[in-house]
Write a protein that holds these residues in place. Structure first.
Motif, PDB file in Angstrom:
ATOM      1  N   UNK A 189       0.899  -1.174   0.006  1.00  0.00           N
ATOM      2  CA  UNK A 189      -0.040  -0.013  -0.150  1.00  0.00           C
ATOM      3  C   UNK A 189       0.968   1.092  -0.051  1.00  0.00           C
ATOM      4  N   UNK A 190       2.030   1.270   0.569  1.00  0.00           N
ATOM      5  CA  UNK A 190       2.681   2.423   0.875  1.00  0.00           C
ATOM      6  C   UNK A 190       3.408   2.694  -0.549  1.00  0.00           C
ATOM      7  N   UNK A 191       3.745   1.872  -1.339  1.00  0.00           N
ATOM      8  CA  UNK A 191       4.408   2.013  -2.780  1.00  0.00           C
ATOM      9  C   UNK A 191       3.354   2.759  -3.298  1.00  0.00           C
ATOM     10  N   UNK A 192       2.190   2.708  -3.279  1.00  0.00           N
ATOM     11  CA  UNK A 192       1.240   3.523  -4.082  1.00  0.00           C
ATOM     12  C   UNK A 192       0.928   4.631  -3.255  1.00  0.00           C
ATOM     13  N   UNK A 193       1.454   5.115  -2.031  1.00  0.00           N
ATOM     14  CA  UNK A 193       1.089   5.975  -1.189  1.00  0.00           C
ATOM     15  C   UNK A 193      -0.224   5.911  -0.828  1.00  0.00           C
ATOM     16  N   UNK A 224      -5.498   8.212  -0.437  1.00  0.00           N
ATOM     17  CA  UNK A 224      -6.395   6.803  -0.987  1.00  0.00           C
ATOM     18  C   UNK A 224      -5.795   5.649   0.209  1.00  0.00           C
ATOM     19  N   UNK A 225      -6.774   4.638   0.181  1.00  0.00           N
ATOM     20  CA  UNK A 225      -6.873   3.530   0.874  1.00  0.00           C
ATOM     21  C   UNK A 225      -6.619   2.272   0.067  1.00  0.00           C
ATOM     22  N   UNK A 226      -6.163   1.100   0.462  1.00  0.00           N
ATOM     23  CA  UNK A 226      -6.237  -0.048   0.069  1.00  0.00           C
ATOM     24  C   UNK A 226      -7.156  -0.879   0.823  1.00  0.00           C
ATOM     25  N   UNK A 227      -8.220  -1.305   0.616  1.00  0.00           N
ATOM     26  CA  UNK A 227      -9.053  -2.148   1.564  1.00  0.00           C
ATOM     27  C   UNK A 227      -8.743  -3.707   1.674  1.00  0.00           C
TER      28      UNK A 227
END
Length: 264
Positions: A189-193, A224-227
């Motif tokens: 997730x951090x890679x895509x901020x 933004x978030x990854x769920x």
């Protein structure tokens, strides 16, 4: 994790992001980590605060000059030049960069979404199967055998990067297989901020519901978030969201538990 430790990890992250990341880079970093895990004396020598940079650099050159690519040597040398709280901290820091390298290659190939989803689903499968969880975490069994068990279960069904990371997670550097996979998902997730949001609901969410929830969390968190959605009938209703150390409790079960605690 101390702020100093986080700063050192961040420094290595930025260095890795500045070099050409390839599958070979990831494999070489993992090979260095495996060597450090097998040889405690080498870990101590490379993290000895009494040794100078030149001395540690000479040891690195003697060990790896002909075995590692230029980018790998640069990352390893930078890691050795930093001060870690314990010898195992060096191996863990290099493992992190190996994982980030695998994820970065997947991102460039357009498969990062699939890798995230496959890792998450397999972690949930392991968590729900006590026999499988015990087999993977049984430290009396050889690590290689436990890693092969994971590969045999998923290799033909998932992306190659997923198998590679699932095998690495068997070593459980974050205390358990499940927590180690969670740390990989956080790095992805951090890679895509993005922030990684773990969502627990009583019933599966539709694509539309997931989209609305992601939009609401993005507004609340400012990014933004990854769920990662888990279905657990015990929550009764509503939704519980965990982002890092923050828990957003909106379930009936959670409200009942709050009331119970207040009534004492």
């Amino acid at each position: 994790m101390s702020s100093t430790h986080e700063a050192r990890l961040g420094e290595l992250d930025r260095l890795l992001d500045s070099v050409q990341v390839t599958p070979e880079l990831a494999d070489e970093l993992f090979a260095v980590v495996d060597l450090l895990d097998r040889q405690p004396a080498l870990r101590r020598a490379l993290t000895d605060p009494g040794a100078g940079d030149a001395e540690r650099g000479a040891l690195l050159d003697a060990l790896f000059a002909e075995r590692l690519g230029v980018a790998t040597r640069e990352v390893v040398r930078a890691a050795v030049g930093l001060r870690w709280a314990s010898p195992s901290g060096l191996a863990a820091a290099l493992e992190r960069q190996g994982v980030r390298a695998v994820l970065t290659v997947a991102q460039a190939a357009g498969t990062l979404d699939a890798v995230e989803d496959e890792l998450f689903r397999f972690e949930r499968l392991v968590s729900a199967d006590s026999g499988l969880r015990s087999a993977i975490s049984d430290r009396s069994a050889p690590l290689a055998a436990r890693q092969q068990l994971v590969a045999d279960l998923i290799e033909s069904r998932v992306e190659a990067a997923t198998t590679k990371l699932a095998r690495r997670a068997v070593a459980a550097r974050s205390r358990s297989f499940e927590l180690t996979v969670d740390s990989y998902l956080t790095l992805a997730a951090a890679l895509r901020e993005r922030a990684l949001a773990r969502v627990v609901v009583a019933r599966p969410l539709s694509d539309e519901q997931q989209g609305r929830l992601a939009a609401a969390l993005t507004r609340q968190l400012g990014r933004e978030v990854s769920l990662q959605v888990l279905v657990d009938p015990a929550v009764i209703g509503g939704v519980r969201v965990t982002v890092g150390d923050e828990i957003i409790e909106g379930t009936v079960a959670g409200r009942l538990e709050d009331a119970r605690r207040q009534l004492g």
